[in-house]
Design a protein around this motif. Structure first.
Motif, PDB file in Angstrom:
ATOM      1  N   GLN A  61       0.841  -1.197   0.000  1.00 39.34           N
ATOM      2  CA  GLN A  61       0.000   0.000   0.000  1.00 39.34           C
ATOM      3  C   GLN A  61       0.876   1.247   0.000  1.00 39.34           C
ATOM      4  OE1 GLN A  61      -2.414   1.776   3.484  1.00 39.34           O
ATOM      5  NE2 GLN A  61      -3.841   0.377   2.477  1.00 39.34           N
ATOM      6  N   VAL A  62       0.512   2.189  -0.831  1.00 36.81           N
ATOM      7  CA  VAL A  62       1.222   3.462  -0.921  1.00 36.81           C
ATOM      8  C   VAL A  62       0.228   4.568  -0.578  1.00 36.81           C
ATOM      9  CG1 VAL A  62       2.604   4.980  -2.380  1.00 36.81           C
ATOM     10  CG2 VAL A  62       2.669   2.503  -2.741  1.00 36.81           C
ATOM     11  N   LEU A  93       4.018   2.756 -10.409  1.00 39.62           N
ATOM     12  CA  LEU A  93       4.261   2.053  -9.153  1.00 39.62           C
ATOM     13  C   LEU A  93       4.246   0.542  -9.368  1.00 39.62           C
ATOM     14  CD1 LEU A  93       2.149   4.169  -6.629  1.00 39.62           C
ATOM     15  CD2 LEU A  93       4.626   3.969  -6.695  1.00 39.62           C
ATOM     16  N   ALA A  94       3.318   0.062 -10.186  1.00 36.60           N
ATOM     17  CA  ALA A  94       3.244  -1.371 -10.463  1.00 36.60           C
ATOM     18  C   ALA A  94       4.506  -1.854 -11.181  1.00 36.60           C
ATOM     19  CB  ALA A  94       2.001  -1.686 -11.301  1.00 36.60           C
ATOM     20  N   ALA A 106      -4.241  -9.342  -9.758  1.00 43.24           N
ATOM     21  CA  ALA A 106      -5.336  -8.448 -10.112  1.00 43.24           C
ATOM     22  C   ALA A 106      -5.907  -7.801  -8.848  1.00 43.24           C
ATOM     23  CB  ALA A 106      -6.421  -9.223 -10.853  1.00 43.24           C
ATOM     24  N   GLY A 107      -6.681  -6.740  -9.053  1.00 41.60           N
ATOM     25  CA  GLY A 107      -7.283  -6.042  -7.927  1.00 41.60           C
ATOM     26  C   GLY A 107      -6.574  -4.770  -7.539  1.00 41.60           C
ATOM     27  N   TRP A 260      -2.748   4.029  -3.117  1.00 36.00           N
ATOM     28  CA  TRP A 260      -2.572   3.036  -4.180  1.00 36.00           C
ATOM     29  C   TRP A 260      -2.443   1.670  -3.512  1.00 36.00           C
ATOM     30  CZ3 TRP A 260      -0.203   7.730  -3.935  1.00 36.00           C
ATOM     31  CH2 TRP A 260      -0.344   8.598  -5.031  1.00 36.00           C
ATOM     32  N   GLU A 261      -3.202   0.709  -3.986  1.00 33.56           N
ATOM     33  CA  GLU A 261      -3.200  -0.631  -3.381  1.00 33.56           C
ATOM     34  C   GLU A 261      -2.797  -1.663  -4.438  1.00 33.56           C
ATOM     35  OE1 GLU A 261      -3.948  -2.823   0.255  1.00 33.56           O
ATOM     36  OE2 GLU A 261      -3.941  -0.684  -0.197  1.00 33.56           O
ATOM     37  N   PHE A 262      -1.831  -2.546  -4.054  1.00 33.26           N
ATOM     38  CA  PHE A 262      -1.325  -3.570  -4.973  1.00 33.26           C
ATOM     39  C   PHE A 262      -1.358  -4.931  -4.275  1.00 33.26           C
ATOM     40  CE2 PHE A 262       0.658   0.465  -6.050  1.00 33.26           C
ATOM     41  CZ  PHE A 262       0.453   0.546  -7.426  1.00 33.26           C
TER      42      PHE A 262
END
Length: 453
Positions: A61-62, A93-94, A106-107, A260-262
Motif C-alpha cells: 500500500q502506498v 508504481l506497479a 489483479a485487484g 494506491w493498493e497492490f
C-alpha cells in the motif's frame, strides 16, 4: 530358451540382477519421494499461515498527501490531477514493484479520500437524536465500477467540475441513512454545507478483498463510542466513476489522502520462495519511487504492511530449521542406500567370479570386461531408476524438489558404477592359473556370505 537372453546379459546371475533392480527401484523411490513430500508438507504449512493474513495485509500500500503530490505534479493553484495522471501513477508504481520481484495480482486500484465530514442535512433526524449528527467520508476509487454490483440507479457520465458531486452508496449505508437514488446530502466543508447527490445504490462484489477492507467504513457504517462525548454514526460514500476532477474541485480546500493498493499473489507461493519474497518486501519497504513522464519531479514512498513481513519472517525461521533436519535425514538415507548398492555390487561380483575369470583368461582386456559389466548394470538399473522416480511422482503430491533429483542421481550413479569399478579393481591384473579344487570350495562360502548379507 526363455532364460537365454538374461543369461547372456547378466551371466550366470539373473537372480542377483533382479534383486539389484528391485533395490535400485526402492532406493530411487525413497530418494525422490522423501524430499518431494517434505516440500509438499512445508508448502501446506505456509499456506495455512498465510490464510490467517487478511487481504489488506497481503498487499503493498502506498499513501501520500494529495495536496503535496498534486502541487508537485501540476504546479498550478489550485492543484488538480486528472484521471489519466492517476492511472499513470498506478502504472509506474506497479512497474517498480514488478521489477522488485513482487508477485502482483489483479485487484490493483488507486483512490482519493477525505476525512469524515459532518452531515448537516439529508439524513433522518433520528440519527442525530444524541445531539451528534452522523459523519461520512468521501472516497474515490478508479476501479469502483468493477468492484460493485449496481442495485439501483445509474452511474451518470462524467460532468464538469462544479459544486455538486455525484455519489454512490452501498446497500448497508443506504439502509442506515435512508438514502435512495435522488437523495441529496449536505456535508460540512469549512462551515458550508456542500450538496452531494446520490445516483446509485451498489453492493460489494468481493467483500473480502482489500478494496473493501482497507477502510472499514467503505462497506457499512458503524456506531462509534468516543472516549468523551456522545456516540455517533459514521460511514462512507463513493464518488461516481469519472468524478475524480469534481471531487478535487469540491473538497480541494480540505486535507485529502491518495492511496494506491497492490495485492500480492501468494496462493502459489512455495516454502523455498519465502526468503526471496521476504527480501523483496524488505527492499520495497521505505523505497522512494521516482515518477516520470507527466508525473516527473515527484517521488512516492512505499509502505508494506508489517503483518505480512512478520508472518514470513516467523515462517522462514521455523522452516529453515525443519528443512536442515529433514535434508540431513534424506541425505543420510541416500548414503545408506548407496552403501547397500555397493555391497550388492560386491556380492554380484563374487557370484560372477567364474564368468569374469573365464572372460579374462580368454584374452579379454580390462576395458572389455568393464564394458561387459557396465552394460549389464545399465540394463538392470536404468529401467528400475525410471520406474522408481515415476512411482514417487505418482504417489507423492506437490512440486518437484531439487534435492530429490540430486539424491536420485547419486543413487543411480552408485548403482551403475559399483559393479564395473569393483570388477576393474579385482581383475586389473592378468588372471592367475586356475585351481579347480579352490573353485569347488568357493560357491558354498559365497552362498553363506550372500545369505548373511
Amino acid at each position: 530358451m526363455r532364460l537365454s537372453w538374461p543369461r547372456r546379459q547378466f551371466g550366470g546371475a539373473p537372480v542377483s540382477a533382479l534383486a539389484l533392480t528391485l533395490l535400485v527401484l526402492g532406493c530411487v523411490f525413497i530418494a525422490v519421494a522423501g524430499p518431494r513430500y517434505s516440500l509438499h508438507a512445508r508448502n501446506r504449512a505456509l499456506q495455512h499461515d498465510l490464510a490467517g493474513v487478511t487481504p489488506v495485509d497481503q498487499a503493498v500500500q502506498v499513501t501520500y498527501d494529495w495536496n503535496t503530490f498534486t502541487t508537485q505534479v501540476s504546479g498550478s493553484i489550485p492543484p488538480m490531477l486528472d484521471d489519466s495522471q492517476l492511472s499513470e501513477s498506478r502504472s509506474q508504481l506497479a512497474q517498480f514493484l514488478t521489477a522488485a520481484s513482487l508477485p502482483l495480482t489483479a485487484g490493483q486500484w488507486a483512490g482519493l479520500s477525505t476525512n469524515p465530514l459532518t452531515v448537516t442535512a439529508g439524513t433522518p433526524p433520528s440519527l442525530a437524536s444524541t445531539g451528534v449528527p452522523p459523519r461520512l467520508e468521501v472516497i474515490y476509487r478508479d476501479t469502483l465500477a468493477s468492484d460493485v454490483t449496481l442495485v439501483a440507479g445509474t452511474f451518470p457520465p462524467p460532468g464538469a467540475p462544479g459544486t455538486r458531486l455525484h455519489i454512490a452508496v452501498t446497500t448497508a449505508t443506504a439502509a442506515r441513512f435512508a438514502l435512495h437514488p435522488g437523495s441529496v446530502l449536505k456535508l460540512a466543508v469549512n462551515g458550508v454545507g456542500v450538496p452531494v447527490a446520490v445516483t446509485a445504490i451498489v453492493r460489494p462484489r468481493m467483500p473480502a478483498s482489500a478494496f473493501w477492507n482497507v477502510d472499514a467504513a467503505a462497506a457499512a457504517p458503524s456506531y462509534n463510542y468516543p472516549g468523551r462525548g456522545p456516540p455517533y454514526w459514521s460511514g462512507a460514500v463513493f464518488a461516481d466513476p469519472g468524478e475524480f476532477p469534481a471531487m478535487q474541485a469540491v473538497f480541494g480546500l480540505l486535507p485529502m489522502q491518495l492511496t494506491w493498493e497492490f495485492p500480492l499473489s501468494l496462493g502459489g507461493l512455495q516454502a523455498g520462495q519465502v526468503p526471496d519474497l521476504e527480501n523483496s518486501l524488505s527492499h520495497a519497504e521505505g523505497a522512494a519511487v521516482t515518477m516520470s513522464g507527466d508525473l516527473a519531479g515527484t517521488t512516492l514512498p512505499l509502505m508494506v504492511h508489517a503483518e505480512l513481513l512478520t508472518q514470513l519472517t516467523a515462517f522462514t525461521l521455523t522452516d529453515t530449521a525443519v528443512e536442515q533436519v529433514l535434508s540431513l535425514l534424506f541425505v543420510s538415507l541416500t548414503v545408506v542406500g548407496a552403501a547397500v548398492l555397493l555391497l550388492a555390487a560386491r556380492i554380484s561380483a563374487g557370484r560372477r567370479a567364474t564368468e569374469f575369470e573365464t572372460v579374462r583368461s580368454r584374452g579379454a582386456s580390462l576395458r572389455q570386461l568393464t564394458g561387459l559389466t557396465l552394460r549389464s548394470t545399465v540394463l538392470a538399473c536404468v529401467p528400475a531408476a525410471l520406474a522408481g522416480a515415476a512411482l514417487a511422482l505418482l504417489l507423492t503430491p506437490g512440486p518437484a524438489a531439487g534435492l530429490a533429483w540430486w539424491l536420485a542421481c547419486l543413487t543411480v550413479l552408485a548403482a551403475l558404477l559399483g559393479l564395473p569399478v569393483i570388477v576393474a579393481w579385482q581383475y586389473r591384473k592378468p588372471a592367475p592359473a586356475r585351481n579347480p579344487a579352490r573353485r569347488a570350495r568357493r560357491p558354498r562360502g559365497r552362498a553363506v556370505a550372500e545369505l548373511t548379507a
